[in-house]
Design an enzyme around this catalytic site. Sequence first.
Site, short mmCIF file in Angstrom:
data_model
loop_
_atom_site.label_atom_id
_atom_site.label_comp_id
_atom_site.label_asym_id
_atom_site.label_seq_id
_atom_site.Cartn_x
_atom_site.Cartn_y
_atom_site.Cartn_z
N ASP A 150 2.77 -11.09 4.39
CA ASP A 150 2.81 -11.77 3.11
C ASP A 150 4.20 -12.39 2.95
O ASP A 150 4.46 -13.47 3.46
CB ASP A 150 2.49 -10.73 2.03
CG ASP A 150 2.30 -11.28 0.65
OD1 ASP A 150 3.23 -11.93 0.15
OD2 ASP A 150 1.25 -11.04 0.06
N ASP A 194 -5.62 -2.10 -0.58
CA ASP A 194 -6.00 -1.52 -1.86
C ASP A 194 -5.38 -2.26 -3.04
O ASP A 194 -4.48 -3.07 -2.87
CB ASP A 194 -5.56 -0.06 -1.94
CG ASP A 194 -4.08 0.08 -2.21
OD1 ASP A 194 -3.72 0.78 -3.16
OD2 ASP A 194 -3.27 -0.51 -1.46
N ARG A 246 -9.99 0.68 -0.72
CA ARG A 246 -9.62 0.78 0.69
C ARG A 246 -10.80 0.94 1.65
O ARG A 246 -10.76 0.46 2.77
CB ARG A 246 -8.68 1.98 0.92
CG ARG A 246 -7.27 1.75 0.50
CD ARG A 246 -6.36 2.81 1.10
NE ARG A 246 -5.12 2.92 0.38
CZ ARG A 246 -4.09 2.11 0.54
NH1 ARG A 246 -4.16 1.12 1.40
NH2 ARG A 246 -2.98 2.27 -0.15
#
Length: 173
Positions: free
Chosen positions: A100, A156, A162
């Site tokens: 990310d 999550d 998850r």
Amino acid sequence: MYKMSMMPMFTAEAIHECVEAMAGQIRRNYEFDVVVGILTGSFIFVSDLCRYFPRQDLQIKFIKASSYCDEMRPGELEVSGLDLKELAGKRVLLIDDILDTGRTLKCLSEKIRAAGAAAVKTCALLDKPSRREVEFQADFTGFKIEDKFVVGYGLDYAGEYRTFPDIWSLEEE
């Protein structure tokens, strides 16, 4: 408040095909001694990926690194769980669920190199280049995704979602 998207971004079948292809690419391009998975989001990905590396001598270790806590925006990186001295002289494959901002993989790969690893290559199932805050590109990546918050397949939101086999996005209501 957030809700799941109407359709998964990636089905379990598409994820399986991607993981298998990534494993083939890694096997062809990098010999490694140790897999280091970044907990907690990568545990399912690490498990599935390592099934394609059936070696008796392969070591699998985990490091806890978190920058989200219970929020959807990244904060400070917290690291624990692995004595980096164990990686000295080893060829390491560092695995994360999602690339990310780039801060987690960049920081951990630098720490592992500084601890004396012989080599470090990085791997991420999901790549979100639009969110990059530091100059970093993983050596092996699966899917490129838009700037969406994703859950499932180990990822999550506040400890939930998850165990979903598919990858979904969460959208604001």
